[in-house]
Design an enzyme around this catalytic site. Sequence first.
Site, PDB file in Angstrom:
ATOM      1  N   LYS A  26      29.969  35.868  31.572  1.00 36.71           N
ATOM      2  CA  LYS A  26      30.370  37.228  31.144  1.00 36.71           C
ATOM      3  C   LYS A  26      31.221  37.571  30.125  1.00 36.71           C
ATOM      4  CE  LYS A  26      33.902  38.749  34.390  1.00 36.71           C
ATOM      5  NZ  LYS A  26      34.815  39.597  34.426  1.00 36.71           N
ATOM      6  N   ARG A  31      30.746  40.310  24.710  1.00 35.10           N
ATOM      7  CA  ARG A  31      30.909  40.243  23.291  1.00 35.10           C
ATOM      8  C   ARG A  31      29.762  40.305  22.474  1.00 35.10           C
ATOM      9  NH1 ARG A  31      35.054  37.624  25.752  1.00 35.10           N
ATOM     10  NH2 ARG A  31      37.022  37.015  24.628  1.00 35.10           N
ATOM     11  N   GLY A  99      38.640  44.169  32.834  1.00 33.48           N
ATOM     12  CA  GLY A  99      39.645  44.097  31.910  1.00 33.48           C
ATOM     13  C   GLY A  99      39.358  43.682  30.508  1.00 33.48           C
ATOM     14  N   ARG A 127      46.405  47.135  35.895  1.00 32.12           N
ATOM     15  CA  ARG A 127      46.481  45.936  35.129  1.00 32.12           C
ATOM     16  C   ARG A 127      47.351  46.252  33.765  1.00 32.12           C
ATOM     17  NH1 ARG A 127      40.952  42.770  35.179  1.00 32.12           N
ATOM     18  NH2 ARG A 127      42.431  41.044  34.200  1.00 32.12           N
ATOM     19  N   SER A 172      46.245  34.410  25.874  1.00 37.55           N
ATOM     20  CA  SER A 172      45.273  35.368  26.259  1.00 37.55           C
ATOM     21  C   SER A 172      44.058  35.451  25.288  1.00 37.55           C
ATOM     22  CB  SER A 172      46.001  36.596  26.836  1.00 37.55           C
ATOM     23  OG  SER A 172      44.783  37.799  26.776  1.00 37.55           O
ATOM     24  N   GLN A 174      41.843  37.593  25.837  1.00 34.87           N
ATOM     25  CA  GLN A 174      41.479  38.977  25.364  1.00 34.87           C
ATOM     26  C   GLN A 174      42.547  39.872  24.454  1.00 34.87           C
ATOM     27  OE1 GLN A 174      41.713  40.675  29.390  1.00 34.87           O
ATOM     28  NE2 GLN A 174      39.988  39.909  30.082  1.00 34.87           N
ATOM     29  N   ASP A 320      40.309  31.296  35.193  1.00 30.25           N
ATOM     30  CA  ASP A 320      39.464  32.058  36.409  1.00 30.25           C
ATOM     31  C   ASP A 320      38.940  31.454  37.498  1.00 30.25           C
ATOM     32  OD1 ASP A 320      39.876  34.273  34.746  1.00 30.25           O
ATOM     33  OD2 ASP A 320      38.062  34.146  33.600  1.00 30.25           O
ATOM     34  N   ARG A 351      46.241  36.796  42.422  1.00 33.70           N
ATOM     35  CA  ARG A 351      45.384  35.710  42.788  1.00 33.70           C
ATOM     36  C   ARG A 351      46.265  34.526  43.493  1.00 33.70           C
ATOM     37  NH1 ARG A 351      40.435  35.891  38.318  1.00 33.70           N
ATOM     38  NH2 ARG A 351      39.476  37.596  39.106  1.00 33.70           N
ATOM     39  N   ARG A 392      36.358  37.084  42.698  1.00 36.63           N
ATOM     40  CA  ARG A 392      36.591  35.332  42.587  1.00 36.63           C
ATOM     41  C   ARG A 392      37.265  34.901  44.113  1.00 36.63           C
ATOM     42  NH1 ARG A 392      34.643  34.265  38.111  1.00 36.63           N
ATOM     43  NH2 ARG A 392      34.954  35.606  36.075  1.00 36.63           N
TER      44      ARG A 392
HETATM   45  O1  SPQ Z   1      37.390  41.076  32.570  1.00 35.26           O
HETATM   46  P1  SPQ Z   1      38.496  40.782  33.465  1.00 35.26           P
HETATM   47  O2  SPQ Z   1      38.388  41.498  34.834  1.00 35.26           O
HETATM   48  O3  SPQ Z   1      39.819  40.471  32.821  1.00 35.26           O
HETATM   49  O4  SPQ Z   1      37.893  39.031  33.945  1.00 35.26           O
HETATM   50  C1  SPQ Z   1      38.530  37.907  34.365  1.00 35.26           C
HETATM   51  C2  SPQ Z   1      37.890  37.460  35.428  1.00 35.26           C
HETATM   52  O5  SPQ Z   1      38.420  36.619  36.292  1.00 35.26           O
HETATM   53  O6  SPQ Z   1      36.616  37.632  35.753  1.00 35.26           O
HETATM   54  C3  SPQ Z   1      40.040  38.119  34.604  1.00 35.26           C
HETATM   55  F1  SPQ Z   1      40.243  38.811  35.734  1.00 35.26           F
HETATM   56  O7  SPQ Z   1      38.411  36.915  33.219  1.00 35.26           O
HETATM   57  C4  SPQ Z   1      39.126  37.052  31.881  1.00 35.26           C
HETATM   58  C5  SPQ Z   1      39.832  35.960  31.718  1.00 35.26           C
HETATM   59  O8  SPQ Z   1      40.651  35.687  32.724  1.00 35.26           O
HETATM   60  C6  SPQ Z   1      37.943  37.323  30.758  1.00 35.26           C
HETATM   61  C7  SPQ Z   1      38.406  36.841  29.236  1.00 35.26           C
HETATM   62  C8  SPQ Z   1      37.646  37.078  28.204  1.00 35.26           C
HETATM   63  O9  SPQ Z   1      36.442  37.479  28.327  1.00 35.26           O
HETATM   64  O10 SPQ Z   1      38.197  37.210  27.070  1.00 35.26           O
HETATM   65  C9  SPQ Z   1      39.908  36.240  29.239  1.00 35.26           C
HETATM   66  C10 SPQ Z   1      40.649  35.886  30.392  1.00 35.26           C
HETATM   67  O11 SPQ Z   1      41.595  36.851  30.294  1.00 35.26           O
HETATM   68  P2  SPQ Z   1      42.902  36.737  29.470  1.00 35.26           P
HETATM   69  O12 SPQ Z   1      43.888  37.758  30.093  1.00 35.26           O
HETATM   70  O13 SPQ Z   1      43.646  35.198  29.964  1.00 35.26           O
HETATM   71  O14 SPQ Z   1      42.667  36.747  28.118  1.00 35.26           O
END
Ligand code: SPQ
Length: 440
Positions: A26, A31, A99, A127, A172, A174, A320, A351, A392
């Site tokens: 995913k 990306r 997210g 969120r 993070s 993200q 995750d 979670r 999940r």
């Molecule tokens: O997209 P989303 O909903 O945030 O997805 C999740 C998941 O469990 O599928 C988190 F709920 O994964 C994130 C992951 O936890 C995907 C991600 C990424 O692609 O950069 C990074 C992680 O989040 P974070 O907040 O740690 O950066």
Amino acid sequence: MNQNSHPFTVQPGGRLNGRLRVPGDKSISHRSIMLGSLAEGITHVTGFLEGEDCLATLKAFRAMGVGIDGPTDGRVVIHGVGLRGLKPPPGSLDMGNSGTSMRLMSGLMSGQAFDVTMTGDASLSKRPMRRVTEPLASMGARIDATDKGTPPLHVHGGQRLKGIHYDMPVASAQVKSALLLAGLYAEGETCVSEPAPTRDHTERMLSGFGYVVRRSGNCVCLDGGGRLRAADIDVPADISSAAFFMVGASIAPGSDVVLEHVGINPTRTGVIDILRLMGGDLTLMNEREVGGEPVADIRVRSAALHGIRIPEALVPLAIDEFPALFIAAACAEGETVLTGAEELRVKESDRIQVMADGLTACGIDARPTPDGIVIRGGRLGGATVGSHSDHRIAMSFAMAALRADGPIRILDTANVNPSFPGFVALATSCGLSIREGADA
Ligand code: SPQ
């Protein structure tokens, strides 16, 4: 949403066997659309995850004038428009449950000449977004959110961005990615340092698209004003989706599965390390590199698991996969203790609490703590559990049925498909007695 909508019913017992390939990663799929759209030239993607989260990203770029063919059987062709080629979308961009789309695009949209509004579903609308909007504001971005710092987000275009050096308070990927993507449009150098390693797909893919990214220790930097050149991307199978089968095969006696072509980027393999520490029997085979990402086939055989204190250094590397790992802990001998994982409380659901409630309903001693959980392995009873619309959670409890002594009914599973299209069919093909519907 009606919490009773779209249940799964999973019959107890059985084992998992066979070779299977879970859908594409995913994080990498999101990306690929973003960087492919902003590149010069045509990007061919294979193995793209055709779930609603990644489709939300794809539709957003289409709405901004990017020609995108597909997806057809995981193949997508992106006619990149270059870093300055996006056009104002006709309306707001709907990020659904995703997210990743919302946070990464906050960074990207901050560098555009036009305004954009991004909305999300009920879960995404709760969120936290300040983790990206605040550092982006210090780069010069203007983003409006609700008073609570949640979506919808309105990103004002036409701002002049300048590079910053940002020490992330939370680990993070993200946040790191949002800042690096804004950094493509900023004057000077943008650097992000992380308190612990997080997934590095953005950095790897930027390099694959010919953008110079400098890494040193826990810090990653780039200069604004460069160009992205189209590159082909082969998306590996998602280790986060494979994790359900790793746990299912580990806990169900007589299981033996091979998970094919799984991405084993070292920033994602905490689930393998944690299962091995618990006594899991996992073997990596045929290790290779595909388009800048390491990949392997993973053989998992059932094993007697024991409880552990999970090393905090592994938490971001398995963030995750904890819902699935909590099922492993429930089936392990003794106690498993997780700390340093407060981030789990702000995912698609809380979670920690939602898993604790579900495990308790199954008769397991599961005690949530502010930043983790303590789970004592025991006899898993049949139960009805709420997934709180969290994919999940739903898939983790589906695997729990392999060791339960009664059926497990999981409520509100409609969000499974967005991250794992075909989960029920694939799980059925390797031995799980799962059906969509309420009746046992
Ligand atoms: O997209 P989303 O909903 O945030 O997805 C999740 C998941 O469990 O599928 C988190 F709920 O994964 C994130 C992951 O936890 C995907 C991600 C990424 O692609 O950069 C990074 C992680 O989040 P974070 O907040 O740690 O950066």
